[in-house]
Design a protein around this motif. Structure first.
Motif, PDB file in Angstrom:
ATOM      1  N   ARG A  11      -2.024  -2.276   2.697  1.00  0.00           N
ATOM      2  CA  ARG A  11      -2.405  -1.133   3.537  1.00  0.00           C
ATOM      3  C   ARG A  11      -2.726   0.107   2.699  1.00  0.00           C
ATOM      4  NH1 ARG A  11      -1.543  -1.189   9.015  1.00  0.00           N
ATOM      5  NH2 ARG A  11      -1.413  -3.334   9.789  1.00  0.00           N
ATOM      6  N   ILE A  12      -1.902   0.375   1.682  1.00  0.00           N
ATOM      7  CA  ILE A  12      -2.096   1.582   0.875  1.00  0.00           C
ATOM      8  C   ILE A  12      -3.399   1.514   0.091  1.00  0.00           C
ATOM      9  CG2 ILE A  12      -1.195   2.989  -1.020  1.00  0.00           C
ATOM     10  CD1 ILE A  12       0.312   3.330   1.587  1.00  0.00           C
ATOM     11  N   VAL A  13      -3.716   0.342  -0.428  1.00  0.00           N
ATOM     12  CA  VAL A  13      -4.977   0.180  -1.164  1.00  0.00           C
ATOM     13  C   VAL A  13      -6.155   0.506  -0.247  1.00  0.00           C
ATOM     14  CG1 VAL A  13      -6.536  -1.543  -2.159  1.00  0.00           C
ATOM     15  CG2 VAL A  13      -4.166  -1.439  -2.917  1.00  0.00           C
ATOM     16  N   LYS A  14      -6.086   0.036   0.993  1.00  0.00           N
ATOM     17  CA  LYS A  14      -7.189   0.292   1.927  1.00  0.00           C
ATOM     18  C   LYS A  14      -7.338   1.786   2.216  1.00  0.00           C
ATOM     19  CE  LYS A  14      -9.179  -0.719   6.411  1.00  0.00           C
ATOM     20  NZ  LYS A  14      -9.082  -1.456   7.700  1.00  0.00           N
ATOM     21  N   ILE A  15      -6.229   2.466   2.525  1.00  0.00           N
ATOM     22  CA  ILE A  15      -6.371   3.891   2.864  1.00  0.00           C
ATOM     23  C   ILE A  15      -6.730   4.719   1.626  1.00  0.00           C
ATOM     24  CG2 ILE A  15      -4.910   3.795   4.917  1.00  0.00           C
ATOM     25  CD1 ILE A  15      -2.689   5.154   3.340  1.00  0.00           C
ATOM     26  N   ALA A  16      -6.296   4.249   0.448  1.00  0.00           N
ATOM     27  CA  ALA A  16      -6.684   4.944  -0.791  1.00  0.00           C
ATOM     28  C   ALA A  16      -8.192   4.828  -1.002  1.00  0.00           C
ATOM     29  CB  ALA A  16      -5.931   4.368  -1.982  1.00  0.00           C
ATOM     30  N   HIS A  17      -8.742   3.656  -0.718  1.00  0.00           N
ATOM     31  CA  HIS A  17     -10.178   3.452  -0.846  1.00  0.00           C
ATOM     32  C   HIS A  17     -10.946   4.278   0.191  1.00  0.00           C
ATOM     33  CE1 HIS A  17      -9.819  -0.677  -3.097  1.00  0.00           C
ATOM     34  NE2 HIS A  17      -9.296   0.347  -3.759  1.00  0.00           N
ATOM     35  N   LYS A  66       6.527  -5.130  -0.527  1.00  0.00           N
ATOM     36  CA  LYS A  66       5.506  -4.693  -1.481  1.00  0.00           C
ATOM     37  C   LYS A  66       4.130  -5.226  -1.092  1.00  0.00           C
ATOM     38  CE  LYS A  66       4.137  -4.905  -6.337  1.00  0.00           C
ATOM     39  NZ  LYS A  66       4.521  -5.302  -7.706  1.00  0.00           N
ATOM     40  N   THR A  67       4.075  -6.500  -0.689  1.00  0.00           N
ATOM     41  CA  THR A  67       2.795  -7.116  -0.315  1.00  0.00           C
ATOM     42  C   THR A  67       2.153  -6.395   0.858  1.00  0.00           C
ATOM     43  OG1 THR A  67       3.563  -9.283  -1.069  1.00  0.00           O
ATOM     44  CG2 THR A  67       1.681  -9.258   0.435  1.00  0.00           C
ATOM     45  N   MET A  68       2.949  -6.114   1.897  1.00  0.00           N
ATOM     46  CA  MET A  68       2.434  -5.455   3.093  1.00  0.00           C
ATOM     47  C   MET A  68       2.027  -4.011   2.804  1.00  0.00           C
ATOM     48  SD  MET A  68       2.242  -7.679   5.420  1.00  0.00           S
ATOM     49  CE  MET A  68       1.877  -6.616   6.820  1.00  0.00           C
TER      50      MET A  68
END
Length: 204
Positions: A178-184, A172-174
């Protein structure tokens, strides 16, 4: 001989002066154009949800983007696509780790699928952007907006699968990082796309 030598020396001096003048002019022009490109990116990014990330991810391509709204959007989509592909590869590696809890493994599998969809949608958007013309501008931009919005929804869906304390752990941490970054990145790209779509006057 002396006259010939003098003329030869004068010719060399003139060449050196011309080269020096050209170099000075080039040096003077380059920072100006570079600064103009940087300011354009900074101004464009100021309208996004995550302006610092936008500027950081796009300013290194300032010379390529110049002050073109289409190239700005194209670069933003490519940066997002690259990050999405990298995240997808990482998730596939994590999914192969032995001992993942069943719920985590299931969430990871779902996440890999929706991020794969997101990659496809970003690729479609980039492809369509390359074929945009004044005659099809509005329709094509509408398609691109739809695809990039869908990509953002896919990224949110991935994170939803890891909601709750029961899902806490390395995977979940990894994934979240990454997902937060690509979502942004996707969110920023969508704002730039919407800005570009608001006018046809930017077309070459």
């Amino acid at each position: 001989m002396e006259g010939s030598s003098s003329r030869h020396g004068l010719a060399i001096l003139l060449i050196i002066l011309q080269f020096t003048t050209y170099t000075a002019l080039s040096s003077a022009d380059t920072p100006f154009h570079s600064q103009r490109n940087i300011e354009y990116i900074k101004s464009s990014c100021s309208t996004t949800t995550y302006p610092r990330l936008c500027y950081r991810s796009l300013s290194i391509y300032a010379s390529k983007i110049n002050t073109s709204p289409r190239l700005l959007v194209h670069t933003a989509l490519n940066v997002t696509l690259k990050a999405s592909k990298s995240t997808s590869r990482l998730m596939i590696k994590i999914s192969r780790i032995h001992g993942l809890r069943p719920r985590v493994a299931a969430a990871m599998a779902d996440c890999i699928e929706v991020i794969g969809d997101s990659v496809d949608e970003l690729q479609q958007s980039i492809g369509e952007l390359g074929h945009i013309r004044r005659s099809n501008f509005s329709l094509t931009m509408s398609d691109i907006q739809t695809w990039v919005s869908a990509a953002l929804t896919d990224e949110d869906t991935c994170m939803d699968g890891f909601a709750g304390k029961a899902m806490n752990g390395y995977a979940k941490t990894m994934v979240r990082k990454r997902i937060v970054k690509i979502a942004h990145l996707t969110s920023n790209a969508l704002v730039l796309i919407n800005n570009y779509a608001s006018t046809e006057s930017n077309l070459p």
